[in-house]
Design a protein around this motif. Structure first.
Motif, PDB file in Angstrom:
ATOM      1  N   ARG A   1       1.020  -1.275  -0.106  1.00  7.08           N
ATOM      2  CA  ARG A   1       0.149   0.033   0.056  1.00  7.08           C
ATOM      3  C   ARG A   1       0.936   1.297  -0.047  1.00  7.08           C
ATOM      4  O   ARG A   1       1.911   1.359   0.543  1.00  7.08           O
ATOM      5  CB  ARG A   1      -0.804   0.203   1.249  1.00  7.08           C
ATOM      6  CG  ARG A   1      -1.694   1.157   1.222  1.00  7.08           C
ATOM      7  CD  ARG A   1      -2.783   1.059   2.667  1.00  7.08           C
ATOM      8  NE  ARG A   1      -3.756   2.293   2.704  1.00  7.08           N
ATOM      9  CZ  ARG A   1      -4.626   2.392   3.432  1.00  7.08           C
ATOM     10  NH1 ARG A   1      -4.424   1.618   4.715  1.00  7.08           N
ATOM     11  NH2 ARG A   1      -5.211   3.524   3.304  1.00  7.08           N
ATOM     12  N   TYR A   2       0.626   2.001  -0.725  1.00  3.73           N
ATOM     13  CA  TYR A   2       1.139   3.683  -0.940  1.00  3.73           C
ATOM     14  C   TYR A   2       0.288   4.697  -0.646  1.00  3.73           C
ATOM     15  O   TYR A   2      -0.806   4.648  -1.589  1.00  3.73           O
ATOM     16  CB  TYR A   2       2.156   3.524  -2.019  1.00  3.73           C
ATOM     17  CG  TYR A   2       2.879   4.998  -2.253  1.00  3.73           C
ATOM     18  CD1 TYR A   2       3.887   5.095  -1.440  1.00  3.73           C
ATOM     19  CD2 TYR A   2       2.459   5.682  -3.034  1.00  3.73           C
ATOM     20  CE1 TYR A   2       4.526   6.640  -1.466  1.00  3.73           C
ATOM     21  CE2 TYR A   2       2.850   7.081  -3.137  1.00  3.73           C
ATOM     22  CZ  TYR A   2       3.916   7.361  -2.406  1.00  3.73           C
ATOM     23  OH  TYR A   2       4.644   8.540  -2.589  1.00  3.73           O
ATOM     24  N   ARG A   3       0.239   5.447   0.236  1.00  2.60           N
ATOM     25  CA  ARG A   3      -0.557   6.592   0.338  1.00  2.60           C
ATOM     26  C   ARG A   3       0.219   7.925  -0.375  1.00  2.60           C
ATOM     27  O   ARG A   3       1.332   8.149   0.023  1.00  2.60           O
ATOM     28  CB  ARG A   3      -0.752   7.175   1.915  1.00  2.60           C
ATOM     29  CG  ARG A   3      -1.541   6.125   2.278  1.00  2.60           C
ATOM     30  CD  ARG A   3      -2.101   6.552   3.742  1.00  2.60           C
ATOM     31  NE  ARG A   3      -2.623   5.343   4.204  1.00  2.60           N
ATOM     32  CZ  ARG A   3      -3.328   5.605   5.710  1.00  2.60           C
ATOM     33  NH1 ARG A   3      -3.174   6.675   6.410  1.00  2.60           N
ATOM     34  NH2 ARG A   3      -3.970   4.803   6.243  1.00  2.60           N
ATOM     35  N   SER A   4      -0.380   8.321  -1.265  1.00  7.43           N
ATOM     36  CA  SER A   4       0.025   9.592  -2.075  1.00  7.43           C
ATOM     37  C   SER A   4       0.057  10.696  -1.226  1.00  7.43           C
ATOM     38  O   SER A   4      -0.498  11.121  -0.514  1.00  7.43           O
ATOM     39  CB  SER A   4      -0.825   9.863  -3.553  1.00  7.43           C
ATOM     40  OG  SER A   4      -2.095  10.093  -2.997  1.00  7.43           O
ATOM     41  N   ARG A   5       1.355  11.613  -1.396  1.00 12.31           N
ATOM     42  CA  ARG A   5       1.615  12.671  -0.382  1.00 12.31           C
ATOM     43  C   ARG A   5       1.470  13.805  -1.472  1.00 12.31           C
ATOM     44  O   ARG A   5       1.299  15.018  -0.825  1.00 12.31           O
ATOM     45  CB  ARG A   5       3.055  12.611  -0.073  1.00 12.31           C
ATOM     46  CG  ARG A   5       3.290  11.475   0.934  1.00 12.31           C
ATOM     47  CD  ARG A   5       4.296  11.385   1.543  1.00 12.31           C
ATOM     48  NE  ARG A   5       4.647  10.140   2.319  1.00 12.31           N
ATOM     49  CZ  ARG A   5       5.441   9.195   2.197  1.00 12.31           C
ATOM     50  NH1 ARG A   5       6.415   9.260   1.126  1.00 12.31           N
ATOM     51  NH2 ARG A   5       5.473   8.039   3.113  1.00 12.31           N
TER      52      ARG A   5
ATOM     53  N   SER B   1      -0.382  15.824  -5.351  1.00 14.75           N
ATOM     54  CA  SER B   1      -1.350  15.593  -6.272  1.00 14.75           C
ATOM     55  C   SER B   1      -1.069  14.838  -7.353  1.00 14.75           C
ATOM     56  O   SER B   1      -1.738  14.237  -8.052  1.00 14.75           O
ATOM     57  CB  SER B   1      -1.926  16.869  -6.546  1.00 14.75           C
ATOM     58  OG  SER B   1      -0.838  17.667  -7.177  1.00 14.75           O
ATOM     59  N   LYS B   2       0.214  14.845  -7.625  1.00 16.90           N
ATOM     60  CA  LYS B   2       0.639  14.042  -9.035  1.00 16.90           C
ATOM     61  C   LYS B   2       1.301  12.437  -8.772  1.00 16.90           C
ATOM     62  O   LYS B   2       1.436  11.994  -9.495  1.00 16.90           O
ATOM     63  CB  LYS B   2       1.907  14.697  -9.439  1.00 16.90           C
ATOM     64  CG  LYS B   2       1.466  16.127 -10.140  1.00 16.90           C
ATOM     65  CD  LYS B   2       2.565  16.753 -10.970  1.00 16.90           C
ATOM     66  CE  LYS B   2       2.223  18.081 -11.410  1.00 16.90           C
ATOM     67  NZ  LYS B   2       3.253  18.622 -12.510  1.00 16.90           N
ATOM     68  N   GLU B   3       0.860  12.268  -7.448  1.00 20.32           N
ATOM     69  CA  GLU B   3       1.176  10.714  -6.911  1.00 20.32           C
ATOM     70  C   GLU B   3       0.048   9.948  -7.192  1.00 20.32           C
ATOM     71  O   GLU B   3      -1.116  10.217  -7.074  1.00 20.32           O
ATOM     72  CB  GLU B   3       1.860  10.616  -5.629  1.00 20.32           C
ATOM     73  CG  GLU B   3       3.185  11.350  -5.760  1.00 20.32           C
ATOM     74  CD  GLU B   3       3.774  11.270  -4.229  1.00 20.32           C
ATOM     75  OE1 GLU B   3       5.113  11.437  -4.100  1.00 20.32           O
ATOM     76  OE2 GLU B   3       3.217  10.851  -3.271  1.00 20.32           O
ATOM     77  N   LEU B   4       0.180   8.602  -7.490  1.00 19.26           N
ATOM     78  CA  LEU B   4      -0.845   7.712  -7.560  1.00 19.26           C
ATOM     79  C   LEU B   4      -0.978   6.780  -6.202  1.00 19.26           C
ATOM     80  O   LEU B   4       0.073   6.047  -5.740  1.00 19.26           O
ATOM     81  CB  LEU B   4      -0.692   6.471  -8.574  1.00 19.26           C
ATOM     82  CG  LEU B   4      -1.743   5.679  -8.823  1.00 19.26           C
ATOM     83  CD1 LEU B   4      -2.857   6.405  -9.189  1.00 19.26           C
ATOM     84  CD2 LEU B   4      -1.198   4.809 -10.081  1.00 19.26           C
ATOM     85  N   ALA B   5      -1.790   6.649  -5.362  1.00 18.50           N
ATOM     86  CA  ALA B   5      -2.240   6.014  -4.243  1.00 18.50           C
ATOM     87  C   ALA B   5      -2.327   4.335  -4.714  1.00 18.50           C
ATOM     88  O   ALA B   5      -2.813   4.013  -5.706  1.00 18.50           O
ATOM     89  CB  ALA B   5      -3.299   6.324  -3.434  1.00 18.50           C
ATOM     90  N   LEU B   6      -1.643   3.507  -3.903  1.00 19.14           N
ATOM     91  CA  LEU B   6      -1.834   2.143  -4.257  1.00 19.14           C
ATOM     92  C   LEU B   6      -2.447   1.384  -3.066  1.00 19.14           C
ATOM     93  O   LEU B   6      -2.282   1.803  -2.068  1.00 19.14           O
ATOM     94  CB  LEU B   6      -0.202   1.635  -4.672  1.00 19.14           C
ATOM     95  CG  LEU B   6       0.571   2.340  -5.744  1.00 19.14           C
ATOM     96  CD1 LEU B   6       1.836   1.783  -5.858  1.00 19.14           C
ATOM     97  CD2 LEU B   6      -0.234   2.070  -7.071  1.00 19.14           C
ATOM     98  N   ASN B   7      -3.097   0.355  -3.520  1.00 18.95           N
ATOM     99  CA  ASN B   7      -3.504  -0.748  -2.463  1.00 18.95           C
ATOM    100  C   ASN B   7      -3.052  -1.937  -2.860  1.00 18.95           C
ATOM    101  O   ASN B   7      -2.824  -2.388  -4.242  1.00 18.95           O
ATOM    102  CB  ASN B   7      -4.959  -0.663  -2.340  1.00 18.95           C
ATOM    103  CG  ASN B   7      -5.693   0.665  -1.745  1.00 18.95           C
ATOM    104  OD1 ASN B   7      -5.086   0.908  -0.570  1.00 18.95           O
ATOM    105  ND2 ASN B   7      -6.605   1.226  -2.533  1.00 18.95           N
ATOM    106  N   GLN B   8      -2.495  -2.780  -1.813  1.00 14.41           N
ATOM    107  CA  GLN B   8      -2.278  -4.257  -2.274  1.00 14.41           C
ATOM    108  C   GLN B   8      -3.348  -4.709  -2.940  1.00 14.41           C
ATOM    109  O   GLN B   8      -4.516  -4.744  -2.844  1.00 14.41           O
ATOM    110  CB  GLN B   8      -1.892  -5.052  -1.043  1.00 14.41           C
ATOM    111  CG  GLN B   8      -1.265  -6.265  -1.259  1.00 14.41           C
ATOM    112  CD  GLN B   8      -0.880  -6.972   0.262  1.00 14.41           C
ATOM    113  OE1 GLN B   8      -1.398  -6.570   1.070  1.00 14.41           O
ATOM    114  NE2 GLN B   8      -0.055  -8.126   0.046  1.00 14.41           N
TER     115      GLN B   8
END
Length: 62
Positions: free
Chosen positions: A3-7, A9-16
């Motif tokens: 999982r990655y939480r975007s920090r 606006s140009k980042e993509l949040a990811l979930n497993q």
């Protein structure tokens, strides 16, 4: 993978378990891609692994 939480606006949040289409690789650490719902952004390459896609089997007729 992770999982990655975007920090930003140009980042993509990811979930497993998400499947991301990689559009380009900025460098070894950051890639740019599109999620299944159409969101686009940068994400850490370390959070994903390539999807193993097998070529379709070919059956010859006899």
């Amino acid at each position: 993978l992770y999982r990655y939480r975007s920090r930003w606006s140009k980042e993509l949040a990811l979930n497993q378990g998400d499947v991301i289409q990689v559009l380009f690789k900025e460098d070894e650490a950051w890639w740019f891609g599109r999620s299944a719902n159409g969101d686009e952004g940068y994400f850490p390459a370390a959070c994903v692994e390539p999807l193993q896609v097998r070529a379709p089997q070919r059956f010859d007729s006899f």
